[in-house]
Design a protein around this motif. Structure first.
Motif, PDB file in Angstrom:
ATOM      1  N   SER A 125     -16.347  -1.375 -10.870  1.00 39.96           N
ATOM      2  CA  SER A 125     -16.688   0.043 -10.887  1.00 39.96           C
ATOM      3  C   SER A 125     -17.992   0.322 -10.163  1.00 39.96           C
ATOM      4  O   SER A 125     -18.138   1.373  -9.522  1.00 39.96           O
ATOM      5  N   GLU A 126     -18.938  -0.594 -10.259  1.00 38.97           N
ATOM      6  CA  GLU A 126     -20.204  -0.401  -9.555  1.00 38.97           C
ATOM      7  C   GLU A 126     -20.014  -0.444  -8.040  1.00 38.97           C
ATOM      8  O   GLU A 126     -20.635   0.335  -7.306  1.00 38.97           O
ATOM      9  N   ILE A 127     -19.145  -1.346  -7.580  1.00 42.04           N
ATOM     10  CA  ILE A 127     -18.896  -1.463  -6.144  1.00 42.04           C
ATOM     11  C   ILE A 127     -18.009  -0.327  -5.652  1.00 42.04           C
ATOM     12  O   ILE A 127     -18.135   0.133  -4.514  1.00 42.04           O
ATOM     13  N   ASN A 128     -17.119   0.146  -6.533  1.00 45.06           N
ATOM     14  CA  ASN A 128     -16.180   1.224  -6.197  1.00 45.06           C
ATOM     15  C   ASN A 128     -16.367   2.374  -7.188  1.00 45.06           C
ATOM     16  O   ASN A 128     -15.529   2.582  -8.069  1.00 45.06           O
ATOM     17  N   PRO A 129     -17.447   3.129  -7.054  1.00 44.64           N
ATOM     18  CA  PRO A 129     -17.751   4.155  -8.064  1.00 44.64           C
ATOM     19  C   PRO A 129     -16.748   5.304  -8.117  1.00 44.64           C
ATOM     20  O   PRO A 129     -16.769   6.100  -9.058  1.00 44.64           O
ATOM     21  N   HIS A 130     -15.852   5.379  -7.153  1.00 48.09           N
ATOM     22  CA  HIS A 130     -14.838   6.430  -7.155  1.00 48.09           C
ATOM     23  C   HIS A 130     -13.704   6.120  -8.136  1.00 48.09           C
ATOM     24  O   HIS A 130     -12.921   6.997  -8.472  1.00 48.09           O
ATOM     25  N   PHE A 131     -13.580   4.856  -8.591  1.00 43.37           N
ATOM     26  CA  PHE A 131     -12.565   4.537  -9.595  1.00 43.37           C
ATOM     27  C   PHE A 131     -12.958   5.139 -10.943  1.00 43.37           C
ATOM     28  O   PHE A 131     -14.136   5.150 -11.320  1.00 43.37           O
ATOM     29  N   LYS A 132     -11.966   5.613 -11.680  1.00 40.92           N
ATOM     30  CA  LYS A 132     -12.227   6.074 -13.029  1.00 40.92           C
ATOM     31  C   LYS A 132     -12.397   4.872 -13.948  1.00 40.92           C
ATOM     32  O   LYS A 132     -11.542   3.978 -13.979  1.00 40.92           O
ATOM     33  N   LYS A 133     -13.480   4.842 -14.686  1.00 37.52           N
ATOM     34  CA  LYS A 133     -13.844   3.660 -15.459  1.00 37.52           C
ATOM     35  C   LYS A 133     -12.800   3.296 -16.510  1.00 37.52           C
ATOM     36  O   LYS A 133     -12.615   2.117 -16.821  1.00 37.52           O
ATOM     37  N   ASP A 134     -12.111   4.301 -17.058  1.00 35.56           N
ATOM     38  CA  ASP A 134     -11.122   3.975 -18.082  1.00 35.56           C
ATOM     39  C   ASP A 134      -9.857   3.362 -17.492  1.00 35.56           C
ATOM     40  O   ASP A 134      -9.002   2.858 -18.226  1.00 35.56           O
ATOM     41  N   TYR A 135      -9.724   3.382 -16.169  1.00 37.20           N
ATOM     42  CA  TYR A 135      -8.586   2.730 -15.516  1.00 37.20           C
ATOM     43  C   TYR A 135      -8.881   1.258 -15.231  1.00 37.20           C
ATOM     44  O   TYR A 135      -7.994   0.406 -15.298  1.00 37.20           O
ATOM     45  N   VAL A 136     -10.122   0.937 -14.922  1.00 40.92           N
ATOM     46  CA  VAL A 136     -10.483  -0.370 -14.372  1.00 40.92           C
ATOM     47  C   VAL A 136     -10.718  -1.401 -15.473  1.00 40.92           C
ATOM     48  O   VAL A 136     -11.565  -1.227 -16.346  1.00 40.92           O
ATOM     49  N   LYS A 137      -9.947  -2.506 -15.397  1.00 36.60           N
ATOM     50  CA  LYS A 137     -10.157  -3.636 -16.311  1.00 36.60           C
ATOM     51  C   LYS A 137     -10.697  -4.864 -15.571  1.00 36.60           C
ATOM     52  O   LYS A 137     -11.069  -5.857 -16.176  1.00 36.60           O
ATOM     53  N   GLY A 138     -10.745  -4.769 -14.247  1.00 34.01           N
ATOM     54  CA  GLY A 138     -11.245  -5.867 -13.421  1.00 34.01           C
ATOM     55  C   GLY A 138     -10.686  -5.740 -12.025  1.00 34.01           C
ATOM     56  O   GLY A 138      -9.813  -4.904 -11.757  1.00 34.01           O
ATOM     57  N   GLY A 139     -11.198  -6.578 -11.113  1.00 30.17           N
ATOM     58  CA  GLY A 139     -10.748  -6.489  -9.733  1.00 30.17           C
ATOM     59  C   GLY A 139     -10.770  -7.833  -9.034  1.00 30.17           C
ATOM     60  O   GLY A 139     -11.443  -8.784  -9.464  1.00 30.17           O
ATOM     61  N   LEU A 140      -9.998  -7.915  -7.944  1.00 31.63           N
ATOM     62  CA  LEU A 140      -9.966  -9.100  -7.089  1.00 31.63           C
ATOM     63  C   LEU A 140     -10.165  -8.621  -5.665  1.00 31.63           C
ATOM     64  O   LEU A 140      -9.432  -7.745  -5.184  1.00 31.63           O
ATOM     65  N   PHE A 141     -11.158  -9.193  -4.971  1.00 33.29           N
ATOM     66  CA  PHE A 141     -11.475  -8.775  -3.603  1.00 33.29           C
ATOM     67  C   PHE A 141     -11.140  -9.890  -2.627  1.00 33.29           C
ATOM     68  O   PHE A 141     -11.473 -11.050  -2.847  1.00 33.29           O
ATOM     69  N   LEU A 142     -10.447  -9.523  -1.539  1.00 30.51           N
ATOM     70  CA  LEU A 142     -10.071 -10.448  -0.467  1.00 30.51           C
ATOM     71  C   LEU A 142     -10.812 -10.033   0.792  1.00 30.51           C
ATOM     72  O   LEU A 142     -10.423  -9.090   1.483  1.00 30.51           O
ATOM     73  N   PRO A 143     -11.920 -10.688   1.148  1.00 32.42           N
ATOM     74  CA  PRO A 143     -12.783 -10.188   2.227  1.00 32.42           C
ATOM     75  C   PRO A 143     -12.194 -10.309   3.627  1.00 32.42           C
ATOM     76  O   PRO A 143     -12.632  -9.583   4.533  1.00 32.42           O
ATOM     77  N   ASP A 144     -11.237 -11.206   3.837  1.00 36.10           N
ATOM     78  CA  ASP A 144     -10.737 -11.437   5.190  1.00 36.10           C
ATOM     79  C   ASP A 144      -9.580 -10.518   5.580  1.00 36.10           C
ATOM     80  O   ASP A 144      -9.134 -10.544   6.729  1.00 36.10           O
ATOM     81  N   GLU A 145      -9.082  -9.721   4.642  1.00 34.93           N
ATOM     82  CA  GLU A 145      -7.952  -8.860   4.973  1.00 34.93           C
ATOM     83  C   GLU A 145      -8.431  -7.615   5.708  1.00 34.93           C
ATOM     84  O   GLU A 145      -9.635  -7.353   5.800  1.00 34.93           O
ATOM     85  N   ALA A 146      -7.488  -6.864   6.272  1.00 36.16           N
ATOM     86  CA  ALA A 146      -7.885  -5.864   7.250  1.00 36.16           C
ATOM     87  C   ALA A 146      -6.969  -4.648   7.236  1.00 36.16           C
ATOM     88  O   ALA A 146      -5.891  -4.647   6.634  1.00 36.16           O
ATOM     89  N   SER A 147      -7.411  -3.614   7.939  1.00 30.55           N
ATOM     90  CA  SER A 147      -6.621  -2.415   8.187  1.00 30.55           C
ATOM     91  C   SER A 147      -6.341  -2.297   9.671  1.00 30.55           C
ATOM     92  O   SER A 147      -7.102  -2.794  10.511  1.00 30.55           O
ATOM     93  N   LEU A 148      -5.240  -1.621   9.983  1.00 30.74           N
ATOM     94  CA  LEU A 148      -4.883  -1.285  11.354  1.00 30.74           C
ATOM     95  C   LEU A 148      -4.402   0.155  11.360  1.00 30.74           C
ATOM     96  O   LEU A 148      -3.917   0.660  10.350  1.00 30.74           O
ATOM     97  N   ASN A 149      -4.527   0.794  12.509  1.00 36.33           N
ATOM     98  CA  ASN A 149      -3.966   2.130  12.658  1.00 36.33           C
ATOM     99  C   ASN A 149      -2.558   1.994  13.219  1.00 36.33           C
ATOM    100  O   ASN A 149      -2.384   1.680  14.404  1.00 36.33           O
ATOM    101  N   PRO A 150      -1.517   2.219  12.402  1.00 31.65           N
ATOM    102  CA  PRO A 150      -0.153   1.980  12.883  1.00 31.65           C
ATOM    103  C   PRO A 150       0.273   2.943  13.983  1.00 31.65           C
ATOM    104  O   PRO A 150       1.229   2.666  14.711  1.00 31.65           O
ATOM    105  N   LEU A 151      -0.434   4.064  14.125  1.00 30.85           N
ATOM    106  CA  LEU A 151      -0.071   5.026  15.160  1.00 30.85           C
ATOM    107  C   LEU A 151      -0.460   4.560  16.560  1.00 30.85           C
ATOM    108  O   LEU A 151       0.049   5.081  17.555  1.00 30.85           O
ATOM    109  N   VAL A 152      -1.376   3.585  16.637  1.00 35.56           N
ATOM    110  CA  VAL A 152      -1.858   3.163  17.965  1.00 35.56           C
ATOM    111  C   VAL A 152      -1.741   1.669  18.228  1.00 35.56           C
ATOM    112  O   VAL A 152      -1.711   1.247  19.387  1.00 35.56           O
ATOM    113  N   MET A 153      -1.696   0.837  17.177  1.00 34.02           N
ATOM    114  CA  MET A 153      -1.825  -0.606  17.384  1.00 34.02           C
ATOM    115  C   MET A 153      -0.770  -1.166  18.330  1.00 34.02           C
ATOM    116  O   MET A 153      -1.086  -1.829  19.320  1.00 34.02           O
ATOM    117  N   VAL A 154       0.509  -0.924  18.054  1.00 33.57           N
ATOM    118  CA  VAL A 154       1.570  -1.501  18.870  1.00 33.57           C
ATOM    119  C   VAL A 154       1.480  -0.996  20.309  1.00 33.57           C
ATOM    120  O   VAL A 154       1.671  -1.757  21.259  1.00 33.57           O
TER     121      VAL A 154
END
Length: 385
Positions: A125-154
């Protein structure tokens, strides 16, 4: 393009599968022609979240395809801007059962030397303050994963292949016939052109009714309709891909966790299960937020069963769940759309060879953006053994 030239490989379909088949064949110094029926490809490869998330793939097979895909994406990003953003992925557990799955997944990923870190509810919750605290029981972070823009990538990858690697490309070129003739493949197009190749790959997505429809059995393939929406641009708050409790319950990697079989289904999950909804969030460069998605299925040749409308009920379910998870500045929906893709029923990809020279690749399902570069690398390698 040389008239009557014979190519080493012709690929039908300019989406992510077809484009990366071309890429890996060109790396092997093969002559390649890529044919696209429309002015620009615009089907499933462009109507998705644009996430490269190997951690969600089946660990005994597709995880490694996804891992190789990330490496390929990052190598291409060094050559040109394909829109890759190495922003990592957050899985957020909403109850103790989901948290237990995250703990087990962390161990499984550690065994595979895949970077990850577990966080407590407070830390998440501290790292992601936009999450509602009553929803969050814990988290797992994968630093090497990524986003792409599907409208332009291909599109950007294809242009790079044309300009730098010698790809021949023809759009507005629907193929209406493929057959083996004189020991090689002959293709005929709607505009009465003929092309020849030692091998042909059909990567034409859900358009199975035109070429060899008899080779797409309904007991092996189904068509999936998904819905997504885009919220109005707002302040940048989502730094990573966000995958929630429903995603933890749905993604195939978690099926390998020891406690997955003991996972209970709560009554409030019923409508989400009915429509295959699991909540994802991603914020684009312009501040708009993409969220969704849902999954409805029909037999391979019956996509018309879905109709053309967007389901208001599904969108309302997704918005309500999104509001339960996070606080956003705006909830105004700018756009909502549907995407369609084929998915295997018995296998995770549908491949078939006809007359030794015609090769079908289809039914990769919703994992195309994450796994296609790695999967096609392996496929092309085996094709040219």
């Amino acid at each position: 393009m040389i008239k009557n030239k014979k190519y080493d490989l012709i690929i039908v379909g300019g989406g992510v599968i077809g484009t990366f088949c071309a890429y890996h064949a060109l790396l092997k110094n093969k002559s390649v022609l890529l044919l696209e029926k429309d002015a620009q490809p615009y089907e499933a490869s462009f109507r998705n979240f644009g996430q490269a998330v190997p951690s969600g793939q089946r660990l005994d097979t597709w995880f490694e395809h996804g891992r190789r895909s990330l490496k390929i994406y990052k190598e291409l990003q060094e050559e040109l801007d394909i829109s890759l953003v190495p922003n990592g992925s957050w899985y957020v557990a909403s109850d103790d059962e989901e948290l237990g799955l995250l703990e087990e997944m962390s161990e499984l990923l550690n065994e595979r030397d895949y970077k990850n870190r577990l966080y407590t509810a407070t830390e998440t919750s501290e790292i992601n303050p936009h999450f509602k605290k009553d929803y969050v029981k814990g988290g797992l972070f994968l630093p090497d994963e990524a986003s792409l823009n599907p409208l332009v990538m291909v599109h950007r990858v294809r242009e790079y292949l044309i300009k730098s690697m010698g790809l021949h490309y023809q759009n507005l070129c629907p193929v209406i016939g493929v057959e083996k003739k004189r020991g090689i493949a002959m293709l005929t197009t709607a505009n009465k052109k003929t092309y020849w190749a030692d091998d042909v790959i059909l990567a034409n997505g859900r358009d199975t009714q035109f070429l060899f429809p008899e080779h797409y059995p309904s007991d092996e393939l189904k068509v999936c309709k998904l819905q997504m929406m885009r919220l109005a641009p707002q302040k940048k708050i989502l730094k990573s891909n966000i995958l929630t409790g429903l995603t933890i319950r749905r993604y195939e990697s978690f099926h390998s966790c020891p406690s997955y079989q003991k996972l209970s289904t709560k009554p409030e999950h019923a409508p989400f299960k009915k429509y295959g909804i699991h909540m994802l969030f991603k914020q684009a460069d312009d501040g708009s937020i993409i969220l969704g998605d849902s999954h409805e299925y029909a037999p391979v040749h019956k996509s018309a069963n879905f109709g053309f409308e967007i389901s208001r009920e599904i969108n309302e379910l997704m918005l309500a769940e999104a509001k339960r998870i996070t606080n956003l500045e705006k909830w105004d929906v700018d756009q909502t759309w549907a995407g369609y893709y084929l998915q295997g029923t018995e296998s995770e990809v549908f491949t078939k060879t006809i007359d030794d020279v015609i090769h079908i690749i289809n039914g990769i399902g919703g994992k195309g953006m994450t796994t296609s570069p790695g999967f096609t690398q392996n496929y092309i390698k085996n094709l040219y053994l």
